[in-house]
Design an enzyme around this catalytic site. Structure first.
Site, PDB file in Angstrom:
ATOM      1  CE  LYS A   1       2.128  -0.117   1.991  1.00 31.95           C
ATOM      2  NZ  LYS A   1       2.345   1.117   2.607  1.00 31.95           N
ATOM      3  NE  ARG A  34       6.670  -3.745   3.678  1.00 36.97           N
ATOM      4  CZ  ARG A  34       6.608  -4.264   3.781  1.00 36.97           C
ATOM      5  NH1 ARG A  34       4.856  -4.450   3.856  1.00 36.97           N
ATOM      6  NH2 ARG A  34       5.419  -2.527   4.620  1.00 36.97           N
ATOM      7  NE  ARG A  61       0.310  10.636   5.896  1.00 38.94           N
ATOM      8  CZ  ARG A  61      -0.127  10.541   4.270  1.00 38.94           C
ATOM      9  NH1 ARG A  61      -0.528   9.256   4.743  1.00 38.94           N
ATOM     10  NH2 ARG A  61      -1.382  11.708   3.268  1.00 38.94           N
ATOM     11  NE  ARG A 112       3.346   0.225  12.747  1.00 40.69           N
ATOM     12  CZ  ARG A 112       3.089   0.000  11.312  1.00 40.69           C
ATOM     13  NH1 ARG A 112       2.164   0.445  11.124  1.00 40.69           N
ATOM     14  NH2 ARG A 112       4.025   0.030  10.942  1.00 40.69           N
ATOM     15  NE  ARG A 137       7.687   1.063   8.689  1.00 44.11           N
ATOM     16  CZ  ARG A 137       7.435   2.195   9.026  1.00 44.11           C
ATOM     17  NH1 ARG A 137       7.170   2.571   9.973  1.00 44.11           N
ATOM     18  NH2 ARG A 137       5.729   1.476   8.814  1.00 44.11           N
TER      19      ARG A 137
HETATM   20  P1  AP5 Z   1      -1.380   4.290   7.021  1.00 48.92           P
HETATM   21  O1  AP5 Z   1      -2.729   3.428   6.831  1.00 48.92           O
HETATM   22  O2  AP5 Z   1      -0.568   2.932   7.973  1.00 48.92           O
HETATM   23  O3  AP5 Z   1      -0.390   4.307   6.248  1.00 48.92           O
HETATM   24  P2  AP5 Z   1       0.658   2.796   5.486  1.00 48.92           P
HETATM   25  O4  AP5 Z   1       0.802   2.755   4.318  1.00 48.92           O
HETATM   26  O5  AP5 Z   1      -0.233   0.751   5.739  1.00 48.92           O
HETATM   27  O6  AP5 Z   1       1.810   2.164   5.771  1.00 48.92           O
HETATM   28  P3  AP5 Z   1       2.464   1.262   7.177  1.00 48.92           P
HETATM   29  O7  AP5 Z   1       2.838   2.241   8.077  1.00 48.92           O
HETATM   30  O8  AP5 Z   1       1.146   0.304   8.069  1.00 48.92           O
HETATM   31  O9  AP5 Z   1       3.290   1.143   6.008  1.00 48.92           O
HETATM   32  P4  AP5 Z   1       4.446  -0.729   6.089  1.00 48.92           P
HETATM   33  O10 AP5 Z   1       3.687  -0.743   4.880  1.00 48.92           O
HETATM   34  O11 AP5 Z   1       5.692  -0.106   6.455  1.00 48.92           O
HETATM   35  O12 AP5 Z   1       4.209  -1.231   7.462  1.00 48.92           O
HETATM   36  P5  AP5 Z   1       3.110  -2.831   7.485  1.00 48.92           P
HETATM   37  O13 AP5 Z   1       2.420  -3.134   8.497  1.00 48.92           O
HETATM   38  O14 AP5 Z   1       3.449  -2.964   6.178  1.00 48.92           O
HETATM   39  O15 AP5 Z   1      -0.867   5.799   7.432  1.00 48.92           O
HETATM   40  C1  AP5 Z   1      -0.154   5.361   8.294  1.00 48.92           C
HETATM   41  C2  AP5 Z   1      -0.223   6.803   9.302  1.00 48.92           C
HETATM   42  O16 AP5 Z   1      -0.475   8.255   8.212  1.00 48.92           O
HETATM   43  C3  AP5 Z   1      -1.325   6.407  10.268  1.00 48.92           C
HETATM   44  O17 AP5 Z   1      -1.187   7.356  11.184  1.00 48.92           O
HETATM   45  C4  AP5 Z   1      -2.278   6.888   9.333  1.00 48.92           C
HETATM   46  O18 AP5 Z   1      -3.801   7.687  10.172  1.00 48.92           O
HETATM   47  C5  AP5 Z   1      -2.016   8.373   8.815  1.00 48.92           C
HETATM   48  N1  AP5 Z   1      -2.668   8.864   7.128  1.00 48.92           N
HETATM   49  C6  AP5 Z   1      -3.146   8.027   6.494  1.00 48.92           C
HETATM   50  N2  AP5 Z   1      -3.244   8.520   5.323  1.00 48.92           N
HETATM   51  C7  AP5 Z   1      -3.811   9.956   5.222  1.00 48.92           C
HETATM   52  C8  AP5 Z   1      -4.145  10.757   5.306  1.00 48.92           C
HETATM   53  N3  AP5 Z   1      -4.564  11.026   3.929  1.00 48.92           N
HETATM   54  N4  AP5 Z   1      -3.770  12.760   5.725  1.00 48.92           N
HETATM   55  C9  AP5 Z   1      -3.074  11.854   6.404  1.00 48.92           C
HETATM   56  N5  AP5 Z   1      -2.623  11.090   7.278  1.00 48.92           N
HETATM   57  C10 AP5 Z   1      -2.537  10.446   7.165  1.00 48.92           C
HETATM   58  O19 AP5 Z   1       4.750  -3.990   7.948  1.00 48.92           O
HETATM   59  C11 AP5 Z   1       5.316  -3.075   9.031  1.00 48.92           C
HETATM   60  C12 AP5 Z   1       6.669  -4.263   9.028  1.00 48.92           C
HETATM   61  O20 AP5 Z   1       6.302  -5.866   8.765  1.00 48.92           O
HETATM   62  C13 AP5 Z   1       7.778  -4.387   7.946  1.00 48.92           C
HETATM   63  O21 AP5 Z   1       8.413  -3.064   8.054  1.00 48.92           O
HETATM   64  C14 AP5 Z   1       8.160  -5.328   6.844  1.00 48.92           C
HETATM   65  O22 AP5 Z   1       9.192  -5.670   7.947  1.00 48.92           O
HETATM   66  C15 AP5 Z   1       7.747  -6.465   7.345  1.00 48.92           C
HETATM   67  N6  AP5 Z   1       6.526  -7.250   6.060  1.00 48.92           N
HETATM   68  C16 AP5 Z   1       4.888  -6.807   6.607  1.00 48.92           C
HETATM   69  N7  AP5 Z   1       5.012  -7.221   5.173  1.00 48.92           N
HETATM   70  C17 AP5 Z   1       5.824  -7.643   5.024  1.00 48.92           C
HETATM   71  C18 AP5 Z   1       6.287  -8.399   3.397  1.00 48.92           C
HETATM   72  N8  AP5 Z   1       5.352  -8.714   2.228  1.00 48.92           N
HETATM   73  N9  AP5 Z   1       7.750  -8.859   3.005  1.00 48.92           N
HETATM   74  C19 AP5 Z   1       8.580  -8.925   4.510  1.00 48.92           C
HETATM   75  N10 AP5 Z   1       8.397  -7.454   5.217  1.00 48.92           N
HETATM   76  C20 AP5 Z   1       6.806  -7.640   5.825  1.00 48.92           C
END
Ligand code: AP5
Length: 194
Positions: A13, A88, A123, A133, A144
């Site tokens: 994402k 979420r 990944r 991280r 997660r």
């Molecule tokens: P990336 O682009 O970072 O993927 P993402 O879907 O953004 O995943 P996140 O790891 O950020 O996950 P998340 O949604 O759980 O975390 P968030 O930060 O929102 O890609 C991941 C990896 O894959 C990267 O290394 C990238 O380079 C690689 N990649 C991407 N595309 C690729 C491809 N096509 N091929 C190969 N490799 C690829 O949340 C973190 C924490 O914050 C949560 O756990 C929670 O505690 C809190 N939080 C955030 N939002 C909320 C909310 N709304 N409510 C409550 N808690 C929240």
């Protein structure tokens, strides 16, 4: 364009939102990035959120709504946004609907990136080794994914039941995934009443 990007942790994402923001000329709003900035700044909210995030759990809905409301009130979000990481759970869907109604900014599209769990684990492991991280630790990634299945998958179902969800294959070269999202946006529109 007011777009919600859904998908499991590690589905791409953030990567795709960062690529598409200039194409769509809107800011990328990541609730995870907002939280990580608060943690890095050592704010009271950040200190509170850190333990929850490191455990792979969700930060409270109240905190998240306040944070989102504040971010959406900034000038650059007036003409649209790509929302990554919110909503979420179903309570956040309701909160988002209420907020967008109040600020008269209905969603245009909801896109979900579909990526198999084994690819996600791989990944996150690569990123854990490269960047350290805390929540990319394999044990936390499994948590997660559990939280996603239990609380966030129903969000995708909610939009799907209303015919507004576009599911995009998130596996493959970054540019190909971006092109698939743009193609999906060509026909994705959220009706005014949802
Ligand atoms: P990336 O682009 O970072 O993927 P993402 O879907 O953004 O995943 P996140 O790891 O950020 O996950 P998340 O949604 O759980 O975390 P968030 O930060 O929102 O890609 C991941 C990896 O894959 C990267 O290394 C990238 O380079 C690689 N990649 C991407 N595309 C690729 C491809 N096509 N091929 C190969 N490799 C690829 O949340 C973190 C924490 O914050 C949560 O756990 C929670 O505690 C809190 N939080 C955030 N939002 C909320 C909310 N709304 N409510 C409550 N808690 C929240």
């Amino acid at each position: 364009m007011r777009l919600v990007l859904l998908g499991a942790p590690g589905s791409g994402k953030g990567t795709q939102a960062a690529r598409l923001k200039s194409e769509l000329d809107v800011p990328h709003i990541s609730t995870g990035d907002l939280l990580r900035a608060a943690v890095a700044a050592g704010t009271p909210l950040g200190q509170k959120a850190k333990a929850v995030m490191d455990a792979g759990q969700l930060v409270s809905d109240d905190i998240m709504l306040g944070m989102l409301e504040e971010r959406l009130s900034q000038d650059d979000a007036r003409n649209g946004f790509i929302l990554d990481g919110y909503p979420r759970n179903l309570a956040q869907v309701e909160a988002l609907n209420g907020l967008l109604e109040r600020i008269e900014q209905p969603l245009d599209a909801v896109v979900k990136l579909e990526v198999p769990a084994e690819e996600i684990v791989g990944r996150c492991e690569i990123r854990f080794k490269a960047q350290g991280r805390a929540d990319d630790n394999p044990d936390v990634v499994r948590k997660r994914l559990g939280v996603y299945a239990e609380q966030t998958a129903p969000v995708a179902d909610w939009y799907a039941e209303r015919g507004t969800l576009k599911v995009v294959d998130g596996v493959g070269p970054l540019d190909e995934v971006s092109q698939r999202i743009l193609a999906a946006l060509g026909s994705a529109r959220v009706p005014a009443d949802s």
